[in-house]
Scaffold this active site. Structure first.
Site, short mmCIF file in Angstrom:
data_model
loop_
_atom_site.label_atom_id
_atom_site.label_comp_id
_atom_site.label_asym_id
_atom_site.label_seq_id
_atom_site.Cartn_x
_atom_site.Cartn_y
_atom_site.Cartn_z
N ASP A 345 7.91 23.90 92.39
CA ASP A 345 8.70 24.53 91.34
C ASP A 345 9.97 25.14 91.94
OD1 ASP A 345 9.28 26.37 88.88
OD2 ASP A 345 7.48 25.29 88.28
N ASP A 346 10.60 26.03 91.22
CA ASP A 346 11.87 26.66 91.61
C ASP A 346 11.76 27.29 93.00
OD1 ASP A 346 14.41 27.69 91.56
OD2 ASP A 346 14.12 28.93 89.78
N ARG A 422 19.62 34.91 82.19
CA ARG A 422 18.91 34.63 83.46
C ARG A 422 19.89 34.32 84.59
NH1 ARG A 422 15.99 30.26 86.02
NH2 ARG A 422 14.00 30.93 86.88
N LYS A 455 9.59 18.10 86.47
CA LYS A 455 9.47 19.18 85.50
C LYS A 455 10.89 19.58 85.12
CE LYS A 455 7.63 23.83 84.66
NZ LYS A 455 6.86 24.96 85.20
N ASP A 457 13.22 21.87 83.18
CA ASP A 457 13.19 23.21 82.60
C ASP A 457 14.54 23.54 81.95
OD1 ASP A 457 12.16 25.67 81.91
OD2 ASP A 457 11.59 26.22 83.96
N MET A 458 14.53 24.54 81.07
CA MET A 458 15.74 25.08 80.44
C MET A 458 15.40 26.52 80.05
SD MET A 458 17.50 25.96 77.48
CE MET A 458 16.78 25.24 76.03
N ASN A 459 16.16 27.49 80.58
CA ASN A 459 15.68 28.87 80.54
C ASN A 459 16.57 29.86 79.80
OD1 ASN A 459 13.10 28.98 81.99
ND2 ASN A 459 14.27 28.16 83.70
N ASP A 519 4.86 29.99 79.33
CA ASP A 519 4.80 30.62 80.64
C ASP A 519 3.62 31.58 80.75
OD1 ASP A 519 6.99 29.28 81.60
OD2 ASP A 519 8.40 30.92 81.29
#
Length: 691
Positions: A345-346, A422, A455, A457-459, A519
């Site tokens: 992940d990140d 963010r 994966k 993502d968009m946050n 999440d």
């Protein structure tokens, strides 16, 4: 089957009927509901002369346009309910629509740059404005699951035209007693079910956040004593689902683009396509769910991958502090437990240990990973697992090389301060150079053939738009990228994510193989989230992870078995530090994974029940039932649970208790539930048919 006889058009199959009539060149909707063989105008509504009303040539003087069930209504002519279309030319906002033609199509036309369902029997209805000379083409497609899809195309003539408001579908429903079901929430508390009486006046469910959003899902169902009429959109941007409940009890139900954030300039001879609406007619909520699940899997969602691998996501074990040493420890343990996919992940490209820097650069931090992503992929593959990698391709950080080199990539209104979310901004996906940049960046990694899973993502929500076209063009740009990237790399599994479930919709699942539900991995909250989402979405599309306790989102302590049970009927994954497991937990986890693998590819139905879920093979030969008891309560000691999905003519063996029961006995009498002195307790029942 679609019948066109004189001035009556009847779409029908074993589950649904939709009837249109043509009266004085106006296209009206006379019926939508359970199937009928023929339409003979049995409903003769009683109109009476009343003041403060309008009259119209060719119609009974007692009838106002407010009384008529227009298929695609416009404003300004005496229909004061919500319109489906508003356009303006040279500053004048006015139009009128008359029926022009109806035609059965040999093939359902695809929607350019938009997701749309496959197959079906398609009807094209054409309406025209005789003064402005544009046409509206309405496409209705009939499916055997009790589903009709609908979309609209506006074909301009020889003038510049502005679309101020356009809907995918408008449904005029007869007077009845209606309740409205919808889903609401926020980040980490998605998909809360709400059911309320539909009030008179206008009720609107919508998003202006640039995505379908966790706050209001793009789903609604009208429940009457006779049937359920549910609607959703194959779209991932700003939407509106609106209900106009008039004084007589009739309802106009519409779904489409949100006009609060939309306007569109249409040059001469250009066309505009709306997203596709999905209409589900069912006898009850359980049937609605099964029809959605079957339709989505057969006709809309991605069909590239049947596999659903048990994954380990690095996030809660490492957060931003990733390293080869830590990855190796996780992967070695994961292989022994039976995990099949490791997702980094990140953190792999961050200069520091937070989200403040480097977003959009995607240059691996070699201090953390000296051999780069290729080194991680080789390590994971050497342990006979698939390798997945996290990206947030639509974002750009305030502290990044990308924004230094290309500040123009960020949507903004000149003279105003940009709004952060963010510590980042969205990239302007309406720009071709931005889309090309994203494709080049992703292809640089995927061309190595080392990555098996992405994966995506968009946050953060959209802001600083400043244009009525920008939000929709952003989504069209996103779909262009997703179409290109999934077509170029069909072997790669793609998971959608947007701070969890902020953009979980049929439009994204047209491209993505699965979607991260939330999440929030807390078992107690996940029960509510999964109940809401599985009303529409098949379980294999919904990511569900087992995590540690205290839970990182809620600090709640829940039993291990409850965490697994709440995930095992969906797309199972783990999000915890495997090196911190006790020997007992590791042994149980290995056993859990083996059990999940034995049921994950069943040809089965997910059935919601009062206290949980049933996962029942379609031939009714086997079932797994997960029941949830959130709080210890001795008053439940004499409660019984009736199982819905079994065959009453068969006998069943309970694998846990080794007892035998008749299917009719379990359906009608039910089972008593054990009284366990434990909060957040789950019960798993595994039944196999005998003979």
């Amino acid at each position: 089957m679609i019948d066109i006889t004189n001035d009556i058009i009847h779409m029908h199959n074993d589950h649904i009927s939709l009837v249109f009539t043509i009266e004085n060149k106006r296209l009206l909707m006379r019926y939508l509901g359970k199937p009928i063989r023929h339409y003979h105008q049995s409903l003769n509504l009683q109109h009476y002369k009343r003041e403060f009303n309008t009259q119209h040539e060719g119609f009974d003087p007692k009838v106002s346009f407010d009384d008529l069930p227009f298929v695609y209504p416009v404003a300004g002519h005496g229909d004061y309910r919500i319109p489906a279309l508003q356009v303006s030319v040279n500053g004048t906002a006015f139009c009128d629509l008359y029926f022009k033609s109806a035609k059965l199509l040999n093939h359902k036309p695809a929607l350019p740059h938009l997701p749309s369902a496959r197959d079906g029997e398609c009807l094209a209805l054409v309406l025209e404005d005789p003064y402005l000379h544009f046409e509206i083409h309405l496409y209705y497609t009939l499916y055997p699951e009790g589903i009709i899809t609908a979309s609209a195309m506006l074909v301009n003539s020889d003038q510049d035209l502005t679309i101020d408001h356009i809907q995918s579908v408008s449904l005029d429903l007869s007077a009845d007693s209606y309740k409205l079901m919808s889903l609401y929430g926020l980040h980490a508390k998605e998909a809360n079910l709400q059911e309320v009486p539909l009030s008179h006046g206008i009720t609107r469910l919508s998003s202006t956040r640039g995505c379908s959003s966790p706050h209001t899902s793009d789903f609604a169902a009208l429940i009457s004593p006779h049937q359920v009429i549910a609607i959703t959109l194959a779209y991932s941007g700003n939407f509106a689902i609106t209900f106009d409940h008039d004084s007589f009890g009739k309802v106009r139900m519409q779904a489409g683009l949100n006009s609060d954030t939309f306007s569109w300039h249409l040059a001469p001879h250009e066309r505009f396509y709306t997203p596709e609406a999905i209409i589900n007619i069912a006898s009850d909520i359980d049937t609605m769910t099964q029809q959605f699940h079957t339709f989505f899997q057969e006709h809309l969602f991605s069909t590239r991958h049947h596999e659903r691998y048990v994954l380990l996501n690095s996030w809660e074990a490492m957060y931003y502090d990733v390293s080869m040493t830590r990855i190796l420890k996780q992967v070695e343990k994961a292989q022994d437990l039976g995990i099949e996919l490791f997702v980094l992940d990140d953190g792999w490209f961050r200069k520091g240990l937070s989200s403040h820097d480097s977003m959009g650069d995607y240059q691996v931090n070699t201090n953390k990973l000296p051999d780069g992503i290729t080194g991680v992929a080789k390590l994971v593959h050497a342990h006979h697992m698939k390798f997945g990698l996290w990206f947030e391709p639509e974002a750009i950080g305030k502290i990044s090389q990308l924004i230094t080199d290309h500040p123009e990539y960020v949507p903004h209104v000149p003279g105003y301060t940009l709004t952060q979310g963010r510590h980042e901004y969205l990239l302007d996906l309406s720009r071709q150079d931005v889309r090309d940049h994203i494709m080049t960046m992703l292809s640089g990694y995927l061309d190595t053939h080392q990555i098996d899973y992405i994966k995506w993502d968009m946050n953060r929500p959209m802001s600083d738009v400043g244009s009525g076209e920008k939000a929709h063009r952003y989504i069209l740009g996103l779909y262009e990228i997703l179409e290109a990237i999934t077509s170029r790399y069909p072997e790669v599994i793609f998971e959608g994510c947007a701070s969890g479930g902020a953009r979980l919709d049929p439009g994204m699942l047209y491209y993505m193989d699965q979607n991260w539900s939330s999440d929030n991995t807390d078992a107690h909250d996940r029960y509510t989230i999964e109940q809401g989402l599985s009303l529409l979405y098949p379980p294999k599309t919904l990511g569900a992870h087992v995590s540690t306790v205290p839970n990182h989102q809620t600090a709640r302590l829940t039993p291990w078995e409850s965490r697994f049970h709440m995930a095992c009927l969906f797309n199972l994954g783990y999000e915890l530090d495997l090196t911190q497991l006790s020997d007992q937990e590791s042994a149980q986890m290995k056993k859990d994974i083996a059990f999940y693998k034995s049921i994950r590819y069943w040809d089965a139905r997910l059935i919601q029940c009062d206290q949980g879920f049933e996962w029942v093979k379609k031939d009714q030969s086997e079932a797994v039932i997960v029941l949830y008891v959130p709080l210890y309560n001795p008053l439940l000691s004499q409660k019984r649970y009736r199982i819905k999905g079994l065959n009453p003519q068969l006998d069943y063996y309970d694998v846990q208790t080794q007892k035998y029961y008749g299917g009719d006995e379990l359906c009608q009498i039910g089972l008593s539930l054990p009284l366990v002195r434990e909060d957040f307790h789950t019960i798993l029942i595994h039944l196999k048919a005998i003979g």
